[in-house]
Design a protein around this motif. Structure first.
Motif, PDB file in Angstrom:
ATOM      1  N   PHE A 170      15.507 -21.107  40.552  1.00 47.94           N
ATOM      2  CA  PHE A 170      15.580 -22.427  39.617  1.00 47.94           C
ATOM      3  C   PHE A 170      16.289 -23.452  40.252  1.00 47.94           C
ATOM      4  O   PHE A 170      17.245 -23.233  40.999  1.00 47.94           O
ATOM      5  CB  PHE A 170      16.559 -21.715  38.495  1.00 47.94           C
TER       6      PHE A 170
ATOM      7  N   GLN B  38       7.713 -12.582  39.237  1.00 47.04           N
ATOM      8  CA  GLN B  38       7.711 -13.178  37.972  1.00 47.04           C
ATOM      9  C   GLN B  38       8.433 -12.896  36.857  1.00 47.04           C
ATOM     10  O   GLN B  38       9.345 -13.738  36.232  1.00 47.04           O
ATOM     11  CB  GLN B  38       6.410 -13.665  37.454  1.00 47.04           C
TER      12      GLN B  38
ATOM     13  N   ASP C  45      10.029 -25.261  37.397  1.00 46.30           N
ATOM     14  CA  ASP C  45       9.951 -24.328  38.395  1.00 46.30           C
ATOM     15  C   ASP C  45       9.131 -23.182  38.381  1.00 46.30           C
ATOM     16  O   ASP C  45       8.378 -22.885  39.282  1.00 46.30           O
ATOM     17  CB  ASP C  45      11.555 -23.730  38.576  1.00 46.30           C
ATOM     18  N   ILE C  46       9.027 -22.566  37.108  1.00 46.65           N
ATOM     19  CA  ILE C  46       8.192 -21.474  36.992  1.00 46.65           C
ATOM     20  C   ILE C  46       6.626 -21.974  37.219  1.00 46.65           C
ATOM     21  O   ILE C  46       5.769 -21.261  37.781  1.00 46.65           O
ATOM     22  CB  ILE C  46       8.445 -20.767  35.408  1.00 46.65           C
ATOM     23  N   LYS C  47       6.546 -23.100  36.543  1.00 43.83           N
ATOM     24  CA  LYS C  47       5.062 -23.625  36.608  1.00 43.83           C
ATOM     25  C   LYS C  47       4.653 -23.524  38.152  1.00 43.83           C
ATOM     26  O   LYS C  47       3.310 -23.574  38.487  1.00 43.83           O
ATOM     27  CB  LYS C  47       5.163 -24.983  36.020  1.00 43.83           C
TER      28      LYS C  47
ATOM     29  N   TRP D 170       6.168 -22.268  40.990  1.00 47.43           N
ATOM     30  CA  TRP D 170       6.097 -20.988  41.597  1.00 47.43           C
ATOM     31  C   TRP D 170       5.049 -19.962  41.392  1.00 47.43           C
ATOM     32  O   TRP D 170       4.422 -19.092  42.266  1.00 47.43           O
ATOM     33  CB  TRP D 170       7.448 -20.051  41.353  1.00 47.43           C
ATOM     34  N   THR D 171       4.486 -20.067  40.030  1.00 47.96           N
ATOM     35  CA  THR D 171       3.402 -19.379  39.589  1.00 47.96           C
ATOM     36  C   THR D 171       2.132 -19.433  40.120  1.00 47.96           C
ATOM     37  O   THR D 171       1.149 -18.820  40.232  1.00 47.96           O
ATOM     38  CB  THR D 171       3.217 -19.068  38.360  1.00 47.96           C
TER      39      THR D 171
ATOM     40  N   VAL E  47      12.276 -12.880  37.629  1.00 50.66           N
ATOM     41  CA  VAL E  47      12.630 -14.137  37.389  1.00 50.66           C
ATOM     42  C   VAL E  47      12.872 -15.024  36.276  1.00 50.66           C
ATOM     43  O   VAL E  47      13.782 -15.552  35.901  1.00 50.66           O
ATOM     44  CB  VAL E  47      11.767 -14.942  38.294  1.00 50.66           C
ATOM     45  N   GLU E  48      11.856 -14.289  35.571  1.00 55.51           N
ATOM     46  CA  GLU E  48      11.918 -14.996  33.983  1.00 55.51           C
ATOM     47  C   GLU E  48      13.029 -14.250  33.194  1.00 55.51           C
ATOM     48  O   GLU E  48      13.601 -14.824  32.143  1.00 55.51           O
ATOM     49  CB  GLU E  48      10.639 -14.857  33.280  1.00 55.51           C
TER      50      GLU E  48
ATOM     51  N   GLU F 293      11.205 -24.861  33.412  1.00 55.67           N
ATOM     52  CA  GLU F 293       9.965 -24.580  33.232  1.00 55.67           C
ATOM     53  C   GLU F 293       9.074 -25.286  34.460  1.00 55.67           C
ATOM     54  O   GLU F 293       8.134 -24.601  34.755  1.00 55.67           O
ATOM     55  CB  GLU F 293       9.657 -25.524  31.938  1.00 55.67           C
TER      56      GLU F 293
END
Lengths: 214, 670
Positions: A100, A125, A111-113, A115-116, A128-129, A109
């Motif tokens: 993060f 994933q 970040d995840i968008k 990294w994925t 991390v979530e 959000e």
């Protein structure tokens, strides 16, 4: 007996690393002096465009999750010369930095968008979530995740009409030294893709130089 | 302003000395001459030097000696009173000569003042004892004062007798002797066991002079000695520590400084004492304030600060947050500084910049780098060395090296000049700074060469002193990192291939390591730079190969093997040459060194070994198949196959990369 050359590493696998060390491993392809070249896709709705990019690693400090170097953009429109910037990187090691960002205008959000978008992130994933990946052991993971933030222009003034306001989400492959990244800047085209490969300065082989600060 | 008649119309120094030395001078006139002399030299360095030149010290010590003898003969009445007055005045003059001037201390010691003064501190007349003790205390402010060995019973008894005296100057003298003489762990323990600490703490309740002398002595006895520190804190549950801590609030700056010094010495001995944020912050803030003190306290405060923050990143951060960097930089930019003060500021700034990038950035933003140039050319060797150490630490910032902040004439010219300094410690400090500064990524390295830097480094790489040699070669190695061929050629031309070859086999492993790392950098970059290794019939190549066969030191082997690996990243001719170095030599039946390196416990050496194999067997090269056969025959490939699950990820991945290549070359056994 033939040996299958297959990647089997998973993030929780710990073998032969220093006990207690969960930091990403040192990798010669990501050491000082190493060079990379490739492109950054800067396409917009109006037109398709890619800039040629060269990167050189200048400093690495794994203990502090730090690395830095220069990035040279070659065919930048309206620029007479290649544009060189100095960047500093945060290595996601769960000790110094997590997945993060917590700054530079990036939400969890965002970040995840980003990294994925890296296939190698899929194994991480869920953790991390769940808790930001705090308990992940990345010491034997064959990919190194980073954020690269350009700090200043090296060879042009700030009035060059270019911006370094954003930053890159970066994934480095320890196997072949390839680098993939996505530029993030709320005010620029989303998901500008950076693709770099390790270069050998025209040699038929790999060469490594070194320096050591006192 | 109070002044004697004589000081309004001061006598010529020659006349005054004449009166002191003449046997025709009356007793009263001699006493008056002593008073005149005392009044003229108090606080006046120039006058002191002028009188010392006229041999005033032996004259005054002579008077002290004869008056002591006369007083001891027991002459009574006025005569005794007169001799005692002479003793008091001559002791005061001796103290005055010694005060703040090492030349004065040396002169009075050479004239034999020390044993005389010592014998007089037990004089029945308290004023005489007082004056002599005061002068001895002044002498003990200098590093030239005689040392006592506390492991000897007599010395210990003597110092305890001083500490137990009723005279405050005598107890102060005892404390000063401890501060000056106590240097070894054993001495610290012996003093502690003799009850000295308790007595010193007791004296903290005395006069200002007693308090300060005791704090300084306590600091000396505790310094770097965990056992003494814990016995200091232990018995009364920190009562002693509280007494010292209270003195942090004292109204006198010197007392506050010494209390800080004492507590820092306690803190530095253990991770459990004085570690809470409150006291850490307090120490930083008090020292920050004391930096502003004009005079001795302000001069010494940076050294005490350095002792608090050195090697401690958390303390450096606290100091940074308290704006200590700004304060030190502001002081630095003031003109006309004493050497001691400048040295202290540079040392404290060096500590602050040793680890934290925020401190380095602040220092650079405050344009302190320009003030360094003057300090690099300062008369004092201590200042020159401190400025170099500061520059070394501030240039640990890759960000600022990349911006080319250090590679400019203002810094480089005086720095290169220091390579010829008469003081070896300055040369080593300068080499440390140069090693970092020349890493420069901004393509300004040619400037260093133009300023004569390479010439200076090459000269020092031939020094008899191994610590100078290693640092000189280290600097050349960093200079050769990512540098263009023109600069590489200038380095080689100046150094010569034969000198470089002899550095590879230097008696010191650390020099060998840096020399090989230098060659590794020289053969990196464009492919034609590999040819440097082949000049003079391959002298360097053979030297590298020989070192790889002969040494067992991993750090040397790593640099040597990366050198060969870089050569193997070249053309066919280069790869063949590397193979010839790695194959067992004629008549040698032992296994190839490459197998040994693959089995070494150093992961870096194993990595270098696998990279070498990768470079030798790139499938696109015409000779790769032949080399694969040779490597297989040497047992390298079978060893490599055992490494697919090497505990080091880098080694594992490189091994798999190499085996992938072998498959492409048609190695059926892979």
């Amino acid at each position: 007996m033939p040996v299958r050359v297959v990647e089997t590493s998973s993030p929780s696998q710990v073998s032969g690393t220093t006990p207690g060390n969960t930091l990403p491993p040192p990798c010669t392809l990501l050491s000082v002096g190493q060079a990379f070249s490739g492109t950054q896709n800067v396409s917009s709705l109006q037109k398709d465009e890619a800039w040629r990019v060269n990167v050189r690693i200048q400093g690495v400090d794994l203990d502090h999750g730090y690395l830095c170097g220069t990035m040279e953009a070659l065919n930048v429109p309206m620029a007479d010369t290649p544009v060189v910037t100095f960047w500093e990187g945060e290595i996601v090691d769960t000790k110094n930095y997590t997945f993060f960002t917590g700054k530079w205008g990036a939400s969890a959000e965002d970040d995840i968008k980003h990294w994925t978008k890296f296939p190698s992130f899929s194994l991480l994933q869920s953790e991390v979530e769940a808790d930001g990946g705090k308990s992940l052991d990345l010491s034997n993971y064959p990919h190194i995740f980073m954020r690269w933030k350009e700090q200043y222009f090296v060879n042009v003034g700030t009035d060059c009409g270019l911006t370094i306001a954003g930053f890159y989400y970066v994934c480095f492959s320890c196997s072949d030294g390839s680098i993939n990244g996505f530029y993030y800047d709320p005010n620029s085209s989303p998901f500008q893709k950076l693709e770099l490969k390790s270069t050998n300065d025209g040699r038929p082989g790999f060469s490594f130089s070194s320096y050591e600060l006192q | 302003m109070p002044a004697s008649a004589a000081s309004n119309h001061p006598s010529r120094p020659e006349d005054l000395i004449g009166r002191l030395n003449s046997s025709h001078t009356s007793c009263e006139a001699k006493l008056k001459a002593l008073r005149d002399l005392k009044n003229q030299i108090i606080g006046n360095r120039t006058k002191k030097l002028a009188f010392l030149k006229l041999a005033a010290a032996p004259s005054v010590v002579g008077i002290l000696s004869s008056s002591a003898a006369a007083a001891a003969q027991g002459s009574g009445g006025d005569n005794r009173e007169f001799h005692e007055s002479v003793l008091i005045q001559s002791a005061a003059v001796i103290g005055s000569f010694a005060c703040g001037l090492d030349a004065g201390v040396k002169a009075v010691l050479d004239a034999g003042a020390f044993p005389l003064l010592l014998s007089l501190i037990s004089h029945l007349n308290e004023k005489v004892a007082d004056a002599c003790a005061r002068s001895l205390k002044i002498i003990y402010q200098s590093k030239l004062a005689p040392k006592y060995d506390f492991l000897q019973k007599k010395s210990m008894e003597f110092v305890l007798s001083l500490l137990n005296s009723d005279n405050e100057n005598v107890t102060g003298l005892g404390a000063s002797i401890i501060t000056h003489s106590c240097k070894t762990t054993m001495e610290q323990l012996t003093l502690s066991e003799a009850g000295v600490m308790k007595r010193l703490v007791g004296l903290l309740g005395g006069s200002l002079a007693q308090r300060d002398a005791s704090l300084e002595a306590l600091a000396a006895v505790i310094k770097d000695n965990p056992e003494v520190a814990s016995s200091f804190i232990g018995p009364e549950n920190g009562r002693e520590l509280n007494v010292v801590t209270e003195l942090l609030n004292d109204k006198y700056p010197r007392t506050r400084l010494l209390a800080c010094m004492c507590l820092i010495n306690v803190k530095n001995t253990s991770i459990s004492y004085l570690q809470d944020r409150g006291i850490k912050n307090k120490l930083v803030l008090i020292l920050l304030e004391l930096l502003d003190d004009i005079g001795q306290v302000g001069d010494e405060a940076p050294f005490v600060l350095s002792n608090l923050i050195t090697e401690k990143e958390d303390m450096q951060k606290l100091a940074f947050d308290a704006n200590v960097v700004e304060k030190l930089c502001k002081h630095l930019q003031k003109v006309s500084f004493q050497a001691k003060c400048l040295q202290g500021i540079f040392i404290a700034l060096a500590d602050l910049c040793s680890k934290l990038e925020c401190c380095r950035d602040r220092v650079i933003n405050l344009t302190v780098i320009n003030s360094v140039a003057g300090a690099l050319a300062h008369d004092s060797a201590e200042v020159r060395a401190a400025a170099c150490i500061f520059l070394k630490n501030v240039s640990r910032s890759v960000k600022n090296l990349s911006a080319g902040h250090f590679m400019n004439e203002t810094v480089i010219v005086p720095l290169v000049r220091l390579l010829c300094d008469s003081c070896a410690s300055v040369q080593i400090a300068a080499l440390g700074a140069i090693s970092n500064v020349v890493v420069d990524f901004a393509a300004y390295k040619p400037l260093f060469i133009q300023c004569g830097g390479v010439k200076g480094l090459v000269q020092l790489s031939k020094s008899m002193e191994s610590s100078i040699r290693v640092n000189a070669v280290w600097a050349l190695r960093n200079l050769a990192f990512l540098v263009n061929n023109r600069c590489k050629e200038e380095i080689l031309l100046e150094l010569s291939i034969s000198t470089l070859a002899s550095l590879i086999s230097d008696p010191e492993a650390s020099v060998q390591e840096q020399a090989l790392a230098l060659i590794r950098n020289l053969v990196d970059g464009t492919m034609n730079s590999i040819e440097y290794l082949f000049g003079e019939d391959g002298l360097l190549l053979h030297a590298v190969g020989r070192q790889l066969r002969n040494t067992s030191k991993p750090e040397v082997l790593i640099q040597g093997l990366y050198t060969l690996s870089n050569v193997a990243s070249g053309n066919e001719h280069h790869k063949v040459a590397v193979m010839s170095q790695l194959c067992p030599q004629a008549g040698d039946n032992t296994e190839t060194i490459l197998v040994k390196f693959l089995q070494n416990s150093s992961r870096q050496l194993r990595t270098a070994a696998v990279w070498t194999i990768i470079n030798l067997t790139l499938p696109s090269n015409p000779g790769a198949s032949g080399r694969l056969t040779e490597l297989r025959n040497m047992g390298v490939i079978s060893r490599l196959k055992d490494m697919v699950n090497d505990p080091c990820l880098d080694v594992k991945l490189r091994t798999r990369m190499a085996l992938g290549q072998l498959l492409m070359l048609g190695d059926a056994s892979t």
